[in-house]
Design an enzyme around this catalytic site. Structure first.
Site, PDB file in Angstrom:
ATOM      1  CG  ASN A  69      -1.758   1.181   1.393  1.00 29.08           C
ATOM      2  OD1 ASN A  69      -1.796   2.032   0.487  1.00 29.08           O
ATOM      3  ND2 ASN A  69      -2.455   1.301   2.507  1.00 29.08           N
ATOM      4  CD1 TRP A  70       3.353   1.036  -2.880  1.00 29.03           C
ATOM      5  CD2 TRP A  70       3.383   2.197  -4.783  1.00 29.03           C
ATOM      6  NE1 TRP A  70       4.029   0.296  -3.811  1.00 29.03           N
ATOM      7  CE2 TRP A  70       4.054   0.978  -4.998  1.00 29.03           C
ATOM      8  CE3 TRP A  70       3.267   3.092  -5.861  1.00 29.03           C
ATOM      9  CZ2 TRP A  70       4.616   0.632  -6.227  1.00 29.03           C
ATOM     10  CZ3 TRP A  70       3.819   2.745  -7.088  1.00 29.03           C
ATOM     11  CH2 TRP A  70       4.497   1.528  -7.265  1.00 29.03           C
ATOM     12  CE  LYS A  71      -0.222   3.053   4.887  1.00 30.53           C
ATOM     13  NZ  LYS A  71      -0.146   3.130   6.331  1.00 30.53           N
TER      14      LYS A  71
ATOM     15  CB  SER B 116       5.350  -1.806  11.953  1.00 31.04           C
ATOM     16  OG  SER B 116       4.953  -0.465  12.208  1.00 31.04           O
TER      17      SER B 116
ATOM     18  CD  GLU C 173      -3.118   5.184   6.831  1.00 34.39           C
ATOM     19  OE1 GLU C 173      -3.104   5.252   5.588  1.00 34.39           O
ATOM     20  OE2 GLU C 173      -2.168   4.718   7.489  1.00 34.39           O
TER      21      GLU C 173
ATOM     22  N   GLY D 169       2.567   2.233  10.887  1.00 32.07           N
ATOM     23  CA  GLY D 169       3.491   3.357  10.754  1.00 32.07           C
ATOM     24  C   GLY D 169       4.198   3.727  12.049  1.00 32.07           C
TER      25      GLY D 169
ATOM     26  N   GLY E 145       2.970  -1.194   4.283  1.00 31.75           N
ATOM     27  CA  GLY E 145       2.973   0.228   3.967  1.00 31.75           C
ATOM     28  C   GLY E 145       4.381   0.701   3.665  1.00 31.75           C
ATOM     29  N   GLY E 146       5.026   1.306   4.664  1.00 26.12           N
ATOM     30  CA  GLY E 146       6.330   1.950   4.481  1.00 26.12           C
ATOM     31  C   GLY E 146       7.363   1.086   3.764  1.00 26.12           C
TER      32      GLY E 146
HETATM   33  P1  13P Z   1       3.113   0.365   7.683  1.00 19.74           P
HETATM   34  O1  13P Z   1       3.662  -0.918   7.109  1.00 19.74           O
HETATM   35  O2  13P Z   1       3.815   1.586   7.202  1.00 19.74           O
HETATM   36  O3  13P Z   1       2.975   0.279   9.171  1.00 19.74           O
HETATM   37  O4  13P Z   1       1.612   0.498   7.115  1.00 19.74           O
HETATM   38  C1  13P Z   1       0.749  -0.572   7.224  1.00 19.74           C
HETATM   39  C2  13P Z   1      -0.466  -0.266   6.441  1.00 19.74           C
HETATM   40  O5  13P Z   1      -1.253   0.586   6.819  1.00 19.74           O
HETATM   41  C3  13P Z   1      -0.688  -1.000   5.196  1.00 19.74           C
HETATM   42  O6  13P Z   1      -1.958  -0.783   4.700  1.00 19.74           O
END
Ligand code: 13P
Length: 254
Positions: A12-14, A214, A100, A175, A235-236
């Site tokens: 997920n590149w957000k 994470s 989110e 995150g 995510g990250g």
């Molecule tokens: P992180 O891996 O940055 O914690 O994000 C997780 C996430 O929200 C994936 O959708």
């Protein structure tokens, strides 16, 4: 491992890499994905990068996901994107009900259920997200909260023969660098599997339950070793092909 539960690693590149910078990132994912066996890889770029990323993924095994969709197919909904639009861009997947979206955009369980339904109606595989906040976990409410979130779309996914994915993402682990330990993750994943089985065993057998929050190259293997963890929503660490590739390779050991 059930054969219909091939490990799924989704990035997920957000709200990162919405333009030209998405292309080299996608190219890096294609590169490592070539070497993988028995792992499915999906990326979810921002809407504005979908077309460019779709072109880069063309001919590769990497799947494309939207990060959200509107429940209606079209209409006067300024700023929104529908399921048919995502399909037209080359998406086969869509993330629904990310925490989110729930936290910052007011998405309720009912809205999430409508979106899961719209995804399936448009031939998109939903990755439906659930997870508790830190306050809920500390109050001992994790399973009650997650059960209510799953129950909101349970009938919708039970009525479809599509193999959807559910992502368990504890809000406190997103995150923050804090990950649920493998035992904490497995407890919730096993509970979700049981709720699915109570509806229909075939639903429990075909649904992939991903862990998110994470996930990094150095903790992925332990999480993915859990029997009910069928993959990860990252995510990250998905913004770097090196770490995202290492997570995907860890899933091969399943
Ligand atoms: P992180 O891996 O940055 O914690 O994000 C997780 C996430 O929200 C994936 O959708």
């Amino acid at each position: 491992m059930n054969p219909s539960r091939t490990p799924l690693i989704a990035g997920n590149w957000k709200m990162f890499h919405g333009g030209q910078s998405s292309v080299p990132l996608a190219a890096g994912v294609v590169e490592f994905a070539k070497e993988l066996t028995n792992v499915e890889v999906v990326v979810a770029p921002p809407f504005t990068a979908l077309a460019a990323v779709a072109a880069e993924l063309h001919g590769s095994p990497v799947g494309l996901a939207g990060q959200n969709l509107h429940p209606k197919p079209e209409g006067a909904y300024t700023g929104e994107i529908s399921g048919p639009f995502l399909r037209e861009c080359g998406c086969a997947w869509v993330i629904v009900g990310h925490s989110e979206r729930r936290q910052y955009f007011g998405e309720t369980d009912a809205v999430v259920a409508d979106k899961v339904s719209a995804a399936l109606a448009n031939g998109l595989i939903p990755i439906a997200c659930v997870g508790e906040t830190l306050a809920q976990r500390e109050a001992g409410e994790t399973l009650r909260v997650v059960k209510a979130q799953v129950e909101a779309f349970l009938d919708v996914i039970a009525q479809s023969s599509e193999a959807v994915a559910i992502a368990y993402e504890p809000v406190w682990a997103i995150g923050t660098g804090k990950t649920a330990g493998p035992a904490e993750a497995e407890e919730v994943h096993a509970a979700i599997r049981t709720w699915l089985a109570n509806k229909a065993q075939s639903l429990a057998d075909r649904t992939r339950i991903l862990y998110g929050g994470s996930v990094k190259a150095d903790n992925a293997a332990a999480l993915l070793a859990c029997p009910n963890v069928d993959g990860a929503l990252v995510g990250g660490a998905s913004l770097d092909p090196g770490s995202f590739g290492a997570i995907a390779r860890a899933a091969q050991a399943k």
